[in-house]
Design an enzyme around this catalytic site. Structure first.
Site, mmCIF file in Angstrom:
data_model
loop_
_atom_site.group_PDB
_atom_site.id
_atom_site.type_symbol
_atom_site.label_atom_id
_atom_site.label_comp_id
_atom_site.label_asym_id
_atom_site.label_seq_id
_atom_site.Cartn_x
_atom_site.Cartn_y
_atom_site.Cartn_z
ATOM 1 N N GLY A 134 0.411 -1.211 0.057
ATOM 2 C CA GLY A 134 -0.018 0.548 0.304
ATOM 3 C C GLY A 134 1.100 1.360 -0.598
ATOM 4 O O GLY A 134 1.308 2.125 1.518
ATOM 5 N N ARG A 272 -5.074 -16.663 -42.704
ATOM 6 C CA ARG A 272 -6.347 -16.294 -43.270
ATOM 7 C C ARG A 272 -6.024 -15.796 -44.661
ATOM 8 O O ARG A 272 -4.875 -14.818 -44.189
ATOM 9 C CB ARG A 272 -6.663 -14.554 -42.162
ATOM 10 C CG ARG A 272 -7.306 -13.580 -42.909
ATOM 11 C CD ARG A 272 -8.973 -14.427 -42.160
ATOM 12 N NE ARG A 272 -9.420 -12.803 -42.164
ATOM 13 C CZ ARG A 272 -11.338 -13.022 -42.692
ATOM 14 N NH1 ARG A 272 -11.553 -14.519 -42.130
ATOM 15 N NH2 ARG A 272 -12.038 -12.567 -42.877
ATOM 16 N N GLY A 344 -8.236 -8.347 -37.764
ATOM 17 C CA GLY A 344 -9.409 -7.717 -38.292
ATOM 18 C C GLY A 344 -10.350 -7.266 -36.986
ATOM 19 O O GLY A 344 -10.288 -7.965 -35.745
ATOM 20 N N GLU A 368 3.770 1.264 -11.196
ATOM 21 C CA GLU A 368 4.882 1.010 -11.255
ATOM 22 C C GLU A 368 6.001 1.749 -11.697
ATOM 23 O O GLU A 368 6.825 1.849 -12.369
ATOM 24 C CB GLU A 368 5.423 -0.383 -11.785
ATOM 25 C CG GLU A 368 4.614 -1.631 -11.031
ATOM 26 C CD GLU A 368 5.242 -1.692 -9.364
ATOM 27 O OE1 GLU A 368 6.456 -0.784 -9.014
ATOM 28 O OE2 GLU A 368 4.624 -2.180 -8.794
HETATM 29 C C1 LIG Z 1 -4.735 -1.854 -11.568
HETATM 30 C C2 LIG Z 1 -3.816 -1.245 -10.904
HETATM 31 C C3 LIG Z 1 -3.026 -1.591 -9.909
HETATM 32 C C4 LIG Z 1 -2.265 -1.230 -8.770
HETATM 33 N N1 LIG Z 1 -1.446 -1.874 -7.935
HETATM 34 C C5 LIG Z 1 -0.984 -0.664 -6.909
HETATM 35 C C6 LIG Z 1 -0.566 -1.347 -5.564
HETATM 36 O O1 LIG Z 1 -0.658 -2.822 -6.007
HETATM 37 N N2 LIG Z 1 0.057 -0.540 -5.288
HETATM 38 C C7 LIG Z 1 0.275 0.804 -5.135
HETATM 39 O O2 LIG Z 1 0.391 1.248 -3.789
HETATM 40 N N3 LIG Z 1 -0.145 1.211 -6.187
HETATM 41 C C8 LIG Z 1 -1.039 0.375 -7.450
HETATM 42 N N4 LIG Z 1 -1.808 1.091 -8.056
HETATM 43 C C9 LIG Z 1 -1.111 2.013 -8.948
HETATM 44 C C10 LIG Z 1 -0.100 3.154 -9.732
HETATM 45 O O3 LIG Z 1 0.992 2.701 -9.313
HETATM 46 C C11 LIG Z 1 -1.064 4.572 -9.848
HETATM 47 O O4 LIG Z 1 -1.473 4.435 -10.212
HETATM 48 C C12 LIG Z 1 0.730 5.503 -10.545
HETATM 49 O O5 LIG Z 1 1.618 5.181 -9.966
HETATM 50 C C13 LIG Z 1 0.026 6.539 -11.118
HETATM 51 O O6 LIG Z 1 -0.894 7.289 -10.377
HETATM 52 P P1 LIG Z 1 -2.144 8.012 -10.748
HETATM 53 O O7 LIG Z 1 -3.124 6.778 -10.736
HETATM 54 O O8 LIG Z 1 -2.796 8.866 -9.527
HETATM 55 O O9 LIG Z 1 -1.772 8.989 -11.543
HETATM 56 P P2 LIG Z 1 -1.072 10.323 -11.750
HETATM 57 O O10 LIG Z 1 -0.111 10.205 -11.456
HETATM 58 O O11 LIG Z 1 -2.278 11.524 -11.626
HETATM 59 O O12 LIG Z 1 -0.745 10.735 -12.797
HETATM 60 C C14 LIG Z 1 -1.860 10.923 -14.110
HETATM 61 C C15 LIG Z 1 -1.585 11.391 -15.557
HETATM 62 O O13 LIG Z 1 -0.502 12.833 -14.964
HETATM 63 C C16 LIG Z 1 0.995 12.629 -15.656
HETATM 64 N N5 LIG Z 1 1.631 13.304 -14.870
HETATM 65 C C17 LIG Z 1 1.710 12.912 -13.371
HETATM 66 N N6 LIG Z 1 3.249 13.819 -12.910
HETATM 67 C C18 LIG Z 1 3.685 14.361 -13.697
HETATM 68 C C19 LIG Z 1 4.673 15.130 -14.047
HETATM 69 N N7 LIG Z 1 5.642 15.443 -13.101
HETATM 70 N N8 LIG Z 1 4.987 15.004 -15.287
HETATM 71 C C20 LIG Z 1 4.157 14.843 -16.457
HETATM 72 N N9 LIG Z 1 3.383 14.210 -16.334
HETATM 73 C C21 LIG Z 1 3.049 13.784 -14.643
HETATM 74 C C22 LIG Z 1 1.038 10.653 -15.032
HETATM 75 O O14 LIG Z 1 2.100 10.283 -16.256
HETATM 76 C C23 LIG Z 1 -0.484 10.232 -16.130
HETATM 77 O O15 LIG Z 1 -0.273 9.988 -17.188
HETATM 78 C C24 LIG Z 1 -1.684 0.232 -9.137
HETATM 79 C C25 LIG Z 1 -2.855 1.209 -10.092
HETATM 80 C C26 LIG Z 1 -3.778 0.215 -10.689
HETATM 81 C C27 LIG Z 1 -4.429 1.196 -11.759
#
Ligand SMILES: Cc1cc2nc3c(=O)[nH]c(=O)nc-3n(C[C@H](O)[C@H](O)[C@H](O)COP(=O)(O)OP(=O)(O)OC[C@H]3O[C@@H](n4cnc5c(N)ncnc54)[C@H](O)[C@@H]3O)c2cc1C
Length: 389
Positions: A134, A272, A344, A368
């Site tokens: 987490g 195909r 397709g 990640e």
């Molecule tokens: C199915 C799934 C499983 C997951 N499992 C885990 C888990 O087990 N444990 C855990 O801790 N987390 C987990 N995550 C969370 C994941 O690590 C985060 O979603 C990820 O770090 C991105 O954070 P966010 O979704 O808040 O996106 P945001 O940080 O809000 O980013 C949104 C967009 O803005 C861009 N962005 C943000 N900052 C910048 C910047 N400085 N410059 C340019 N672009 C930027 C990002 O690249 C992205 O395109 C999981 C996510 C998913 C979808």
């Protein structure tokens, strides 16, 4: 289920030892016979096939590159080859193995007390216990340094308050590695499932990673013993150290998804036919896509192999792993898109694994460390200028 023939354009296998080939064969057979047949249904129903957990434990897949406490002590190439085969079945299965090994067992192994290691590692290795990690919070994803979850010391215990979200395996985990802010900075804690004040609820409506469990974790005056802090995990860099382990596995894993997409497109277009008796694969525009895929997969294999060798030699940098994760996820996603196109209309139906890989890889691009964040890590490595803010 047909056996996977492997994808090897550049005689990559000549780089592998007998032992590495044997490990890959074991993982390949497990995927072909046990895992792959389950994932069409698992994905559609949104239910993780938990019956695979014990088998993967028996095969030594959890924490495979860790030493001692029942772990297999494999090289990073062997570990990577396992990830590759597993993600060929589904990115959700590889996510399970990555979280268990790299994000739960690794921090206990690297930062835990001897008692924590003795208690948790053998059970996690065997798949008798499941873990989750987490770090992400609703308002802090790419920038976990802003986390709001707090741990305060009270009467010899730690009391946690806050929320984590998007946590793989959160609601089924026996133990959660939770990162929280303390007066001494960010620290890692082990929170057991039944602890009062700790609850987990699943996220629904995902159109990606449907076969993986994703949850929110809630901490409301959750009291844990002082002994549940990871004693050597000090600061956010400890959490980022775990992410490096997981990203390394992703860099290999996505090659498996890419190979499945490539091989599906290659065999489909060889049979195909449209516009006469020539198979689709005989047309230049189709060959151009297959040529792109096999070239990028081959480059991705060499990148993954080299980074694994650097890791084995203790010379790998987080920025090397960023390049591996970013590049190989990007090419895998593009292979999935090209394969979808080459099939397709059949490319969108679940008779084939393509659309499932494509949807899953959209998550892998984000979690990640997003593609953008790894771009900035590489940018900082070559310019010396951090551009995150
Ligand atoms: C199915 C799934 C499983 C997951 N499992 C885990 C888990 O087990 N444990 C855990 O801790 N987390 C987990 N995550 C969370 C994941 O690590 C985060 O979603 C990820 O770090 C991105 O954070 P966010 O979704 O808040 O996106 P945001 O940080 O809000 O980013 C949104 C967009 O803005 C861009 N962005 C943000 N900052 C910048 C910047 N400085 N410059 C340019 N672009 C930027 C990002 O690249 C992205 O395109 C999981 C996510 C998913 C979808």
């Amino acid at each position: 289920m047909p056996r996977f023939p492997g994808v090897d354009y550049l005689d990559f296998d000549s780089l592998l030892s007998e032992q590495e080939l044997l490990v890959r064969q074991t993982a390949r057979q497990f995927v072909d016979e046990q895992a792959q047949p389950l994932f069409r249904e698992a994905y559609n129903s949104g239910v993780f096939p938990r019956q695979l957990i014990a088998q993967m434990g028996e095969l030594g897949f959890f924490g495979a590159n860790l030493e001692g406490y029942g772990c297999a002590g494999m090289s990073n190439v062997e570990y990577g080859l396992i990830m590759q085969e597993i993600e060929r079945a589904d990115s959700g299965l590889r996510s399970f193995v990555s979280v268990q090994g790299a994000l739960v067992m690794f921090p206990i192994h690297a930062y835990g007390s001897e008692e924590q290691k003795q208690h948790w590692l053998p059970k996690l290795q065997a798949g008798e216990a499941v873990g989750c990690f987490g770090l992400t919070e609703p308002d802090y994803g790419s920038n976990p340094s802003g986390m709001l979850t707090k741990a305060v010391s009270q009467g010899g215990d730690w009391v946690l308050n806050g929320e984590k979200t998007w946590i793989t395996n959160g609601s089924v985990a026996d133990v959660a590695i939770v990162w929280a802010r303390t007066p001494d900075g960010i620290r890692g804690f082990l929170v057991e499932r039944s602890t009062p004040g700790f609850s987990a609820s699943d996220l629904h409506g995902k159109l990606s990673m449907r076969a993986s469990i994703t949850s929110s974790l809630h901490f409301s005056d959750c009291r844990i013993p002082a002994a549940n802090m990871l004693p050597c995990a000090k600061g956010l860099k400890a959490a980022l150290g775990c992410l490096s382990q997981a990203r390394f596995g992703i860099g290999w894993g996505v090659l498996g998804a890419a190979m499945d997409c490539y091989e599906t497109a290659r065999s489909y277009t060889l049979t195909r036919k449209q516009f006469g008796d020539k198979p689709l694969a005989g047309h230049q525009l189709v060959q151009e896509k297959l040529a792109w895929m096999i070239t990028e997969i081959s480059k991705g294999q060499l990148l993954a192999y080299h980074v694994a060798k650097l890791k084995d030699a203790g010379k790998v940098e987080a920025a090397h792993i960023s390049m591996l994760k970013r590049n190989n996820v990007a090419i895998a996603l593009e292979c999935a898109r090209l394969s979808r196109d080459l099939l397709g209309a059949n490319g969108i139906i679940d008779d084939y694994p393509i659309m499932r890989h494509l949807c899953n890889l959209e998550t892998v691009k984000t979690y990640e460390g997003t593609d953008h964040i790894h771009t900035l890590v590489i940018g900082e490595r070559v310019t010396g200028i951090p551009a995150y803010r």
